[in-house]
Design a protein around this motif. Structure first.
Motif, PDB file in Angstrom:
ATOM      1  N   ALA A 140      38.836  42.275  35.985  1.00 27.05           N
ATOM      2  CA  ALA A 140      38.147  40.814  36.193  1.00 27.05           C
ATOM      3  C   ALA A 140      38.969  40.099  36.956  1.00 27.05           C
ATOM      4  O   ALA A 140      38.841  39.061  37.711  1.00 27.05           O
ATOM      5  N   SER A 166      35.748  44.553  41.949  1.00 20.73           N
ATOM      6  CA  SER A 166      35.927  43.190  41.783  1.00 20.73           C
ATOM      7  C   SER A 166      36.836  42.443  42.493  1.00 20.73           C
ATOM      8  O   SER A 166      36.876  41.453  42.650  1.00 20.73           O
ATOM      9  N   LYS A 170      35.077  39.082  43.073  1.00 21.72           N
ATOM     10  CA  LYS A 170      35.601  38.011  42.743  1.00 21.72           C
ATOM     11  C   LYS A 170      36.809  37.625  43.256  1.00 21.72           C
ATOM     12  O   LYS A 170      37.873  37.675  43.031  1.00 21.72           O
ATOM     13  N   GLY A 339      34.034  41.413  31.791  1.00 20.92           N
ATOM     14  CA  GLY A 339      34.732  42.664  32.194  1.00 20.92           C
ATOM     15  C   GLY A 339      35.973  42.823  31.385  1.00 20.92           C
ATOM     16  O   GLY A 339      36.316  43.928  31.163  1.00 20.92           O
ATOM     17  N   ASP A 422      33.884  32.378  36.943  1.00 19.28           N
ATOM     18  CA  ASP A 422      33.008  33.293  36.436  1.00 19.28           C
ATOM     19  C   ASP A 422      31.353  32.775  36.920  1.00 19.28           C
ATOM     20  O   ASP A 422      30.608  33.306  36.175  1.00 19.28           O
TER      21      ASP A 422
END
Ligand SMILES: *Cc1c(COP(=O)(O)O)cnc(C)c1O
Length: 451
Positions: A140, A166, A170, A339, A422
């Motif tokens: 994450a 990710s 992200k 995560g 997030d």
């Protein structure tokens, strides 16, 4: 109203000067990690090629109760510590409970989670031992962000392998690492043998923690003056995190209360151990009655449904064999948003403590965790990390039991991080696009049988 204190802080000179090593006080010590080939118990020297030497000694230290926090690390703790202990009046009111709920707010660290407490220590020892480069993997991105900042603080170069999916999903965690000056590579990559092998076989591989670990360890092994670091699971990581519980102990004293129940979410056990161990010391030494509850995701239930056994720490089977509760190192957890909790095993200290019944575990479904997170956000104004939502859900469950029985229990939970990076997870939850995950006993048996 005016005498109801909301937040409790320590002065800089009251910040603890030593970490607490629970291994020294445990009646049944954790069993030793084993060399996977010879099956011999590991000695600190066996780990020197990969980790900073002082961290290897801390890992296996079962003798010294208190370990001094180096001056340079304490100076850096001052940038954000003490973190506040907060009485959650808003949450108490929202669920109409007689329980007194407190939380330790680790989300105020510069990188938004508790992970910096260990990243600073690990980067410091690397620097002190003449290391120039540190490497790690991140899923994450919480640990990668913490290590990137800590490396910069101590003048080290950081190379982070971020799981490809990710890295793409992200982007802001990647930018945070890059802002701190780290070199971030999507894993699997062409920069290592391990990455090349995987990409040759599967050109569209989306990456996993297992492959990212393999790449980071390979880089550490093949680069002079480069060490690998890990953000959870290992005993030295939990040791550094005890700063959380040691502060909380003093702050609870300021509040004039002692917790009946302590709760934290559980990935590998570092934030749980961090807040619990200093209080558990009084359980071990003085027989104090406190319940310690680890909240894990139902989709990755190593504590509630795993088996205590020797297993590898990584998918590839590179690490020593660790005595722990595990779902098997090939277990592939569902793609939940927490995560940081998607790990197949538990640290060796917490595993022994669970076996000896010093602590309990509960599992929380994804939808329940986000419902709890939203309730908390609306009541206290802080958006919790998806991982922390599990601790909040378990806290709400205990507080509701108090409502039924009318008991004024004192509950302390750890808010391990905020969820501001997030928000796609919250978007999906609010749009009704998230699901729960059911694991059958057969799924788990099959995964454990595979080792
Ligand atoms: C990494 C992480 C966790 C899980 O790791 P532990 O070692 O079990 O503490 C929990 N919360 C947050 C915010 C994290 O970043």
């Amino acid at each position: 109203m005016s005498n109801k204190q909301k937040r409790f802080f320590l002065q800089e000179n009251e910040i603890p000067t030593h970490w607490y090593n629970i291994q020294a006080d445990m009646i049944n010590k954790p069993m030793p990690p084993l060399n996977p080939v010879t099956k011999e118990p590991l000695k600190p020297e066996d780990l020197f090629p990969i980790f900073a030497e002082e961290l290897c000694r801390q890992e296996l230290n079962q003798k010294d109760t208190w370990i001094e926090i180096p001056e340079e690390v304490r100076e850096m703790y001052k940038y954000y510590r003490s973190t506040p202990l907060v009485r959650a009046y808003g949450l108490e009111k929202a669920i109409d409970t007689p329980a007194h709920i407190y939380f330790k707010n680790e989300s105020v660290s510069p990188v938004g989670s508790h992970k910096l407490n260990s990243a600073l220590a690990q980067a410091y020892y690397c620097k002190k031992e003449g290391v120039c480069n540190v490497t790690t993997e991140t899923g994450a991105g919480q640990w990668g962000a913490a290590l990137s900042y800590a490396a910069k603080v101590f003048g080290l170069e950081a190379a982070v392998y971020q799981v490809k999916i990710s890295y793409e999903q992200k982007p802001y965690r990647r930018s945070i690492m890059q802002t701190f000056g780290a070199q971030v590579t999507a894993s699997p990559s062409m920069s290592t043998r391990a990455g090349k092998d995987i990409l040759t076989k599967y050109p569209n591989h989306q990456g996993s923690l297992g492959t990212a670990i393999s790449e980071a360890i390979e880089l550490a092994r093949t680069t002079p003056n480069c060490k690998y670091t890990l953000g959870s699971v290992l005993s030295h990581v939990a040791l550094h995190q005890t700063i959380i519980g040691l502060e909380a102990e003093k702050q609870m004293e300021m509040a004039g209360e002692y917790p009946d129940i302590i709760i934290a979410c559980f990935g590998g056990g570092s934030n749980f151990g961090g807040i619990s161990f200093p209080f558990m010391r009084h359980t071990i030494l003085e027989g104090k009655k406190t319940r310690f509850i680890a909240a894990e995701p139902a989709s990755c239930p190593k504590l509630t449904r795993g088996k205590f056994m020797y297993d590898f720490g990584d998918e590839a089977g590179y690490t020593p064999l660790l005595p722990m509760y595990s779902l098997g190192h090939n277990f592939a957890p569902a793609n939940i948003h927490a995560g940081g909790l998607r790990y197949h095993g538990a640290g060796v200290i917490v595993s022994q403590l669970l076996k000896d019944k010093y602590m309990e575990a509960v599992d929380i479904q994804q939808l329940e965790s986000f419902a709890a997170g939203c309730l908390f956000a609306r009541a206290e104004g802080i958006i919790p990390a998806p991982e922390s939502c599990h601790a909040i859900a378990a806290t709400i469950n205990e507080a509701k039991k108090c409502k039924e029985t009318g008991e004024e229990k004192v509950i302390l939970f750890n808010l391990s991080g905020h969820g501001l990076i997030d928000m796609t997870a919250y978007d999906q939850y609010l749009a009704g696009d998230l699901t729960n995950y059911e694991l059958t006993d057969q799924d788990i048996e099959k995964s454990i049988e595979n080792i």
